[in-house]
Write a protein that holds these residues in place. Structure first.
Motif, PDB file in Angstrom:
ATOM      1  N   VAL A   6     -15.979   3.890  -1.766  1.00 26.59           N
ATOM      2  CA  VAL A   6     -15.775   3.490  -0.369  1.00 26.59           C
ATOM      3  C   VAL A   6     -15.547   4.734   0.479  1.00 26.59           C
ATOM      4  CG1 VAL A   6     -14.324   2.120   1.184  1.00 26.59           C
ATOM      5  CG2 VAL A   6     -14.773   1.306  -1.134  1.00 26.59           C
ATOM      6  N   VAL A   7     -16.180   4.756   1.644  1.00 25.10           N
ATOM      7  CA  VAL A   7     -16.025   5.863   2.581  1.00 25.10           C
ATOM      8  C   VAL A   7     -15.445   5.321   3.882  1.00 25.10           C
ATOM      9  CG1 VAL A   7     -17.255   7.638   3.888  1.00 25.10           C
ATOM     10  CG2 VAL A   7     -18.020   7.038   1.592  1.00 25.10           C
ATOM     11  N   ALA A   8     -14.445   6.050   4.424  1.00 26.81           N
ATOM     12  CA  ALA A   8     -13.828   5.637   5.692  1.00 26.81           C
ATOM     13  C   ALA A   8     -13.356   6.877   6.439  1.00 26.81           C
ATOM     14  CB  ALA A   8     -12.656   4.699   5.438  1.00 26.81           C
ATOM     15  N   THR A   9     -13.173   6.722   7.738  1.00 23.18           N
ATOM     16  CA  THR A   9     -12.738   7.847   8.566  1.00 23.18           C
ATOM     17  C   THR A   9     -11.238   8.079   8.513  1.00 23.18           C
ATOM     18  OG1 THR A   9     -12.642   6.383  10.468  1.00 23.18           O
ATOM     19  CG2 THR A   9     -14.677   7.649  10.159  1.00 23.18           C
ATOM     20  N   ALA A  10     -10.478   7.081   8.045  1.00 22.09           N
ATOM     21  CA  ALA A  10      -9.022   7.204   7.974  1.00 22.09           C
ATOM     22  C   ALA A  10      -8.522   6.580   6.676  1.00 22.09           C
ATOM     23  CB  ALA A  10      -8.368   6.516   9.168  1.00 22.09           C
ATOM     24  N   VAL A  11      -7.452   7.132   6.130  1.00 16.26           N
ATOM     25  CA  VAL A  11      -6.889   6.640   4.866  1.00 16.26           C
ATOM     26  C   VAL A  11      -6.447   5.178   4.962  1.00 16.26           C
ATOM     27  CG1 VAL A  11      -5.050   6.960   3.169  1.00 16.26           C
ATOM     28  CG2 VAL A  11      -6.281   8.936   4.051  1.00 16.26           C
ATOM     29  N   PRO A  12      -5.782   4.738   6.036  1.00 15.83           N
ATOM     30  CA  PRO A  12      -5.403   3.314   6.102  1.00 15.83           C
ATOM     31  C   PRO A  12      -6.613   2.363   6.024  1.00 15.83           C
ATOM     32  CG  PRO A  12      -4.175   4.559   7.729  1.00 15.83           C
ATOM     33  CD  PRO A  12      -5.205   5.488   7.166  1.00 15.83           C
ATOM     34  N   LYS A  13      -7.698   2.732   6.670  1.00 13.05           N
ATOM     35  CA  LYS A  13      -8.918   1.911   6.615  1.00 13.05           C
ATOM     36  C   LYS A  13      -9.481   1.910   5.200  1.00 13.05           C
ATOM     37  CE  LYS A  13     -12.436  -0.448   8.123  1.00 13.05           C
ATOM     38  NZ  LYS A  13     -12.312  -1.879   8.316  1.00 13.05           N
ATOM     39  N   LEU A  14      -9.451   3.060   4.545  1.00 12.47           N
ATOM     40  CA  LEU A  14      -9.922   3.181   3.171  1.00 12.47           C
ATOM     41  C   LEU A  14      -9.098   2.295   2.241  1.00 12.47           C
ATOM     42  CD1 LEU A  14     -11.760   4.705   1.155  1.00 12.47           C
ATOM     43  CD2 LEU A  14      -9.960   6.422   1.009  1.00 12.47           C
ATOM     44  N   GLU A  15      -7.781   2.386   2.344  1.00 17.09           N
ATOM     45  CA  GLU A  15      -6.890   1.560   1.521  1.00 17.09           C
ATOM     46  C   GLU A  15      -7.121   0.075   1.778  1.00 17.09           C
ATOM     47  OE1 GLU A  15      -4.854   2.248  -0.886  1.00 17.09           O
ATOM     48  OE2 GLU A  15      -4.655   4.412  -0.750  1.00 17.09           O
ATOM     49  N   SER A  16      -7.351  -0.282   3.030  1.00 19.74           N
ATOM     50  CA  SER A  16      -7.604  -1.672   3.394  1.00 19.74           C
ATOM     51  C   SER A  16      -8.888  -2.188   2.739  1.00 19.74           C
ATOM     52  CB  SER A  16      -7.689  -1.805   4.914  1.00 19.74           C
ATOM     53  OG  SER A  16      -8.051  -3.108   5.276  1.00 19.74           O
ATOM     54  N   LEU A  17      -9.954  -1.399   2.791  1.00 22.01           N
ATOM     55  CA  LEU A  17     -11.221  -1.806   2.177  1.00 22.01           C
ATOM     56  C   LEU A  17     -11.085  -1.934   0.662  1.00 22.01           C
ATOM     57  CD1 LEU A  17     -13.786   0.304   4.216  1.00 22.01           C
ATOM     58  CD2 LEU A  17     -13.696  -2.184   4.085  1.00 22.01           C
ATOM     59  N   LEU A  18     -10.394  -0.991   0.029  1.00 20.25           N
ATOM     60  CA  LEU A  18     -10.200  -1.055  -1.421  1.00 20.25           C
ATOM     61  C   LEU A  18      -9.399  -2.296  -1.809  1.00 20.25           C
ATOM     62  CD1 LEU A  18      -9.442   2.705  -2.154  1.00 20.25           C
ATOM     63  CD2 LEU A  18     -11.521   1.456  -2.777  1.00 20.25           C
ATOM     64  N   SER A  19      -8.350  -2.598  -1.060  1.00 16.32           N
ATOM     65  CA  SER A  19      -7.534  -3.789  -1.330  1.00 16.32           C
ATOM     66  C   SER A  19      -8.328  -5.065  -1.113  1.00 16.32           C
ATOM     67  CB  SER A  19      -6.291  -3.792  -0.442  1.00 16.32           C
ATOM     68  OG  SER A  19      -5.436  -2.747  -0.788  1.00 16.32           O
ATOM     69  N   GLU A  20      -9.148  -5.077  -0.080  1.00 15.78           N
ATOM     70  CA  GLU A  20      -9.978  -6.251   0.213  1.00 15.78           C
ATOM     71  C   GLU A  20     -10.952  -6.515  -0.934  1.00 15.78           C
ATOM     72  OE1 GLU A  20     -13.581  -7.144   3.278  1.00 15.78           O
ATOM     73  OE2 GLU A  20     -11.798  -6.211   4.141  1.00 15.78           O
ATOM     74  N   ILE A  21     -11.567  -5.474  -1.453  1.00 19.66           N
ATOM     75  CA  ILE A  21     -12.494  -5.629  -2.583  1.00 19.66           C
ATOM     76  C   ILE A  21     -11.750  -6.174  -3.794  1.00 19.66           C
ATOM     77  CG2 ILE A  21     -13.899  -4.362  -4.250  1.00 19.66           C
ATOM     78  CD1 ILE A  21     -14.613  -2.441  -1.888  1.00 19.66           C
ATOM     79  N   GLU A  22     -10.624  -5.570  -4.106  1.00 20.87           N
ATOM     80  CA  GLU A  22      -9.850  -5.986  -5.273  1.00 20.87           C
ATOM     81  C   GLU A  22      -9.387  -7.438  -5.147  1.00 20.87           C
ATOM     82  OE1 GLU A  22      -6.025  -4.428  -7.821  1.00 20.87           O
ATOM     83  OE2 GLU A  22      -6.814  -3.166  -6.215  1.00 20.87           O
ATOM     84  N   ASP A  23      -8.878  -7.820  -3.990  1.00 23.83           N
ATOM     85  CA  ASP A  23      -8.412  -9.186  -3.774  1.00 23.83           C
ATOM     86  C   ASP A  23      -9.543 -10.198  -3.890  1.00 23.83           C
ATOM     87  OD1 ASP A  23      -5.871  -8.196  -3.352  1.00 23.83           O
ATOM     88  OD2 ASP A  23      -5.983  -8.342  -1.164  1.00 23.83           O
ATOM     89  N   LYS A  24     -10.696  -9.870  -3.308  1.00 20.85           N
ATOM     90  CA  LYS A  24     -11.833 -10.793  -3.335  1.00 20.85           C
ATOM     91  C   LYS A  24     -12.329 -10.996  -4.764  1.00 20.85           C
ATOM     92  CE  LYS A  24     -15.097 -11.732  -0.058  1.00 20.85           C
ATOM     93  NZ  LYS A  24     -16.083 -11.320   0.943  1.00 20.85           N
ATOM     94  N   ILE A  25     -12.333  -9.943  -5.548  1.00 23.31           N
ATOM     95  CA  ILE A  25     -12.771 -10.072  -6.939  1.00 23.31           C
ATOM     96  C   ILE A  25     -11.781 -10.914  -7.727  1.00 23.31           C
ATOM     97  CG2 ILE A  25     -13.099  -8.780  -9.085  1.00 23.31           C
ATOM     98  CD1 ILE A  25     -14.473  -6.644  -7.328  1.00 23.31           C
ATOM     99  N   GLN A  26     -10.498 -10.714  -7.502  1.00 23.41           N
ATOM    100  CA  GLN A  26      -9.475 -11.509  -8.187  1.00 23.41           C
ATOM    101  C   GLN A  26      -9.667 -13.004  -7.908  1.00 23.41           C
ATOM    102  OE1 GLN A  26      -6.976 -10.615 -10.236  1.00 23.41           O
ATOM    103  NE2 GLN A  26      -6.529  -8.487  -9.829  1.00 23.41           N
ATOM    104  N   ARG A  27     -10.089 -13.329  -6.684  1.00 25.11           N
ATOM    105  CA  ARG A  27     -10.245 -14.741  -6.281  1.00 25.11           C
ATOM    106  C   ARG A  27     -11.567 -15.350  -6.705  1.00 25.11           C
ATOM    107  NH1 ARG A  27      -8.913 -12.657  -1.267  1.00 25.11           N
ATOM    108  NH2 ARG A  27     -10.962 -13.270  -0.544  1.00 25.11           N
ATOM    109  N   THR A  28     -12.638 -14.565  -6.784  1.00 24.16           N
ATOM    110  CA  THR A  28     -13.965 -15.151  -6.927  1.00 24.16           C
ATOM    111  C   THR A  28     -14.613 -14.994  -8.293  1.00 24.16           C
ATOM    112  OG1 THR A  28     -15.054 -13.177  -6.051  1.00 24.16           O
ATOM    113  CG2 THR A  28     -14.455 -14.888  -4.469  1.00 24.16           C
ATOM    114  N   VAL A  29     -14.217 -14.024  -9.075  1.00 19.85           N
ATOM    115  CA  VAL A  29     -14.865 -13.784 -10.365  1.00 19.85           C
ATOM    116  C   VAL A  29     -14.238 -14.675 -11.433  1.00 19.85           C
ATOM    117  CG1 VAL A  29     -15.176 -12.064 -12.190  1.00 19.85           C
ATOM    118  CG2 VAL A  29     -15.595 -11.443  -9.821  1.00 19.85           C
ATOM    119  N   ASP A  30     -15.089 -15.276 -12.250  1.00 14.74           N
ATOM    120  CA  ASP A  30     -14.636 -16.122 -13.348  1.00 14.74           C
ATOM    121  C   ASP A  30     -14.298 -15.241 -14.552  1.00 14.74           C
ATOM    122  OD1 ASP A  30     -14.068 -18.164 -15.082  1.00 14.74           O
ATOM    123  OD2 ASP A  30     -16.160 -18.753 -15.374  1.00 14.74           O
ATOM    124  N   GLY A  31     -13.208 -14.519 -14.415  1.00 18.38           N
ATOM    125  CA  GLY A  31     -12.735 -13.609 -15.458  1.00 18.38           C
ATOM    126  C   GLY A  31     -11.387 -13.057 -15.037  1.00 18.38           C
TER     127      GLY A  31
END
Length: 93
Positions: free
Chosen positions: A58-83
Motif C-alpha cells: 500500500v502506498v499513501a502520502t501520510a502514515v495515518p492514511k497508510l495505517e487506515s488502508l492496511l487496517s481496512e484490508i485486514e478487517d475486510k479479509i477477517q469478515r469476508t474470507v471463509d478461513g
C-alpha cells in the motif's frame, strides 16, 4: 510517500481442491487490486490447499492514511474470507 506491506497467513481447514481454495479466498485480487494505491498477490502457500498467504503493498502520502488502508484490508479479509487469519505481518517503509 509512505509504503506499507501487509502479509496475511490464512488457514483454510477442510479445503479439498484448488477450485475450492479460490472460491473461499473470494477474489481478493480483484477486490483490492481496483484501488490504485494497493498492489496484491498470493505470495505463498501456493501448493497447499489448506493454507494461503497474501501480500498487500500500500502506498499513501501520510502514515495515518497508510495505517487506515492496511487496517481496512485486514478487517475486510477477517469478515469476508471463509478461513482464519493465523498470522499478520506489517512493515512500514
Amino acid at each position: 510517500m509512505h509504503i506499507g506491506i501487509l502479509t496475511l497467513h490464512i488457514s483454510l481447514p477442510g479445503c479439498q481442491s484448488l477450485k475450492e481454495k479460490r472460491q473461499r479466498m473470494g477474489g481478493l485480487h480483484e477486490r483490492f487490486g481496483r484501488n490504485p494505491a494497493v498492489a496484491v498477490c498470493e505470495s505463498g502457500e501456493l501448493d497447499r490447499l489448506e493454507a494461503s498467504e497474501w501480500t498487500f503493498v500500500v502506498v499513501a502520502t501520510a502514515v495515518p492514511k497508510l495505517e487506515s488502508l492496511l487496517s481496512e484490508i485486514e478487517d475486510k479479509i477477517q469478515r469476508t474470507v471463509d478461513g482464519r487469519v493465523m498470522e499478520t505481518n506489517r512493515e512500514l517503509l
